[in-house]
Scaffold this active site. Structure first.
Site, PDB file in Angstrom:
ATOM      1  N   GLU A 262       0.882  -1.185  -0.037  1.00  0.00           N
ATOM      2  CA  GLU A 262      -0.068  -0.096  -0.025  1.00  0.00           C
ATOM      3  C   GLU A 262       0.889   1.191  -0.109  1.00  0.00           C
ATOM      4  OE1 GLU A 262      -2.807  -0.191   3.386  1.00  0.00           O
ATOM      5  OE2 GLU A 262      -2.812  -2.551   3.076  1.00  0.00           O
ATOM      6  N   GLU A 373     -10.309   5.753   2.535  1.00  0.00           N
ATOM      7  CA  GLU A 373     -10.783   5.093   3.915  1.00  0.00           C
ATOM      8  C   GLU A 373     -10.784   5.813   5.061  1.00  0.00           C
ATOM      9  OE1 GLU A 373      -9.416   1.006   6.527  1.00  0.00           O
ATOM     10  OE2 GLU A 373      -8.164   1.553   4.440  1.00  0.00           O
TER      11      GLU A 373
END
Length: 458
Positions: A262, A373
């Site tokens: 990520e 998120e």
């Protein structure tokens, strides 16, 4: 007794002689004896009593230093009582961990935002604590994906610490120093620098406090991904919530064998102690359980760049109805050695994740995700007002909503290719939403984000 004597020293006067008397056939020490008649009580002088009292007071003071009394530590940020020994153990754990994370530096730079940047010799960075990397040095640059434009006006000067004009010498890498207060904010010293063990990336997440607005592709073999993301400074309501925008390179099931790589930007007051958006990386090979970490907080990611500090604050940021600032990130698998490399902008290599760190990602990815998120802790009894992206819904469009643009994937032959069959999903669309599109200038893109709590998201 040495500690007690240092704190409460005994009187320096000459030692007192010990006298004994026989009372009723029993030998007793004069101090504390119980006289059995009036004449004996009269012989007990005032001076004798004073000396006995003085000795007794000193004895009680010495005894008190060994009393382990409960102490509340507000600094630890927990509503429980700690014994001093327990607190000492925690601080020793923190200092031992800091010693592993913070490597000796050849130069130190003070950032305007309060960060301390240490310039560490590249082969002494945390990555090389890994048993399979010990004694090695960073690898040479790999072959870039075909179709990747390496020309551009990108600069490494996109972080606040560079505003001073200072930089790290060649042969070193800049590392954001971790301090005691960073670890004291964390709920667990052992898990500091790791994400919570939750189902974070499934497309059908509901009810776990983590809310997403993402675009994703699946159903093929992927060897990397690229996108440009505009950077904002969203409001984060609670210190233990965060807001991020990132790419996920994913393989494995969504059980305990999940592998992810990520990269993106995040606002995380718990991790960094402030509300700046920061450039970050992450990896795990077991669904965030025992492997992986943010940035360089464990052995794993090997940094090769001397001008970018992972975890450092980004500047400038985008403004509503004003200028837009985005960062371009490329993650791809080196066809020769199999390592996963990270590039910023057009041609600026940041470093790589060695292939041996992973199980499923040792071969290829099975899903790519892009998007935002947030954590909704629900601590106030209502939905959080933590913002995603700009804090505005997708329908507001350019210069108002957040975006991902020029999204691509890397195929089996190391080619950058457009996305096919991009799907978009917002699991709480009244709080944060997403709208996809395509045009010649931006290729595959989407707008996403939202304010969190509002009339439709109570």
């Amino acid at each position: 007794m040495d500690m007690a004597v240092d704190v409460f020293p005994w009187p320096k006067s000459k030692p007192m002689k010990t006298h004994h008397r026989f009372v009723g056939g029993t030998k007793q020490h004069k101090c504390g004896q119980t006289p059995t008649n009036l004449s004996l009580r009269r012989s007990f002088s005032n001076m004798d009593f004073s000396l006995c009292l003085s000795s007794l007071v000193h004895f009680l003071l010495v005894l008190s230093t060994f009393c382990l009394c409960p102490v509340y530590s507000s600094q630890l940020g927990t509503n429980q009582t700690f014994l001093p020994k327990q607190e000492l153990i925690k601080m020793n754990l923190i200092r031992n961990r800091l010693q592993k994370i913070n490597k000796p530096s050849v130069k130190t730079i003070q950032s305007p935002d309060g960060d301390i940047i240490d310039c560490v010799v590249s082969h002494k960075q945390p990555a090389f604590d890994h048993p399979l990397l010990k004694g090695q040095k960073p690898l040479d640059p790999p072959e870039r994906p075909k179709g990747h434009n390496q020309m551009g006006d990108w600069s490494e000067n996109f972080q606040l610490w560079r505003l001073s004009g200072e930089s790290c010498p060649e042969g070193t890498i800049p590392i954001r120093r971790t301090r005691e207060q960073d670890m004291l904010r964390a709920g667990s010293v052992r898990r500091f620098g790791r994400k919570k063990i939750i189902n974070r990336v499934r497309r059908d997440t509901t009810g776990n406090g983590h809310e997403h607005a993402i675009g994703y592709v699946t159903g093929d073999q992927y060897y990397g991904a690229k996108a440009s993301i505009n950077v904002w400074a969203p409001l984060v309501e609670n210190p233990y919530e965060f807001s991020l925008s990132q790419m996920w390179v994913i393989s494995g099931s969504f059980g305990d064998d999940l592998n992810t790589i990520e990269a993106g930007w995040q606002v995380s007051p718990e991790l960094y102690g402030d509300s700046y958006p920061r450039f970050f990386t992450y990896w795990t090979t077991d669904a965030y359980q025992a492997t992986g970490c943010y940035n360089l907080l464990c052995s794993g990611f090997v940094q090769t760049n001397s001008k970018i500090a992972i975890g450092a604050a980004i500047s400038p940021t985008s403004s509503y109805s004003g200028g837009q600032f985005d960062i371009s990130l490329l993650i791809w698998k080196d066809p020769k050695h199999g390592n996963w490399w990270l590039e910023f902008g057009s041609g600026i290599l940041v470093g790589y994740w060695p292939s041996f760190l992973f199980s499923h990602l040792g071969d290829h990815a099975s899903m790519i995700q892009f998007g935002g998120e947030v954590v909704n802790s629900g601590s106030s009894g209502s939905h959080t007002s933590t913002q995603m992206g700009s804090g505005h819904f997708a329908e507001e469009g350019f210069a108002k909503a957040s975006y991902f643009r020029n999204m691509q994937v890397v195929d089996w032959d190391n080619n950058l290719v457009p996305l096919s069959n991009l799907k978009v999903l917002a699991d709480h669309p009244n709080c944060y939403d997403i709208q996809g599109g395509f045009n010649n200038a931006w290729g595959n893109y989407f707008y996403y984000g939202g304010p969190g709590r509002n009339v439709k998201c109570p």
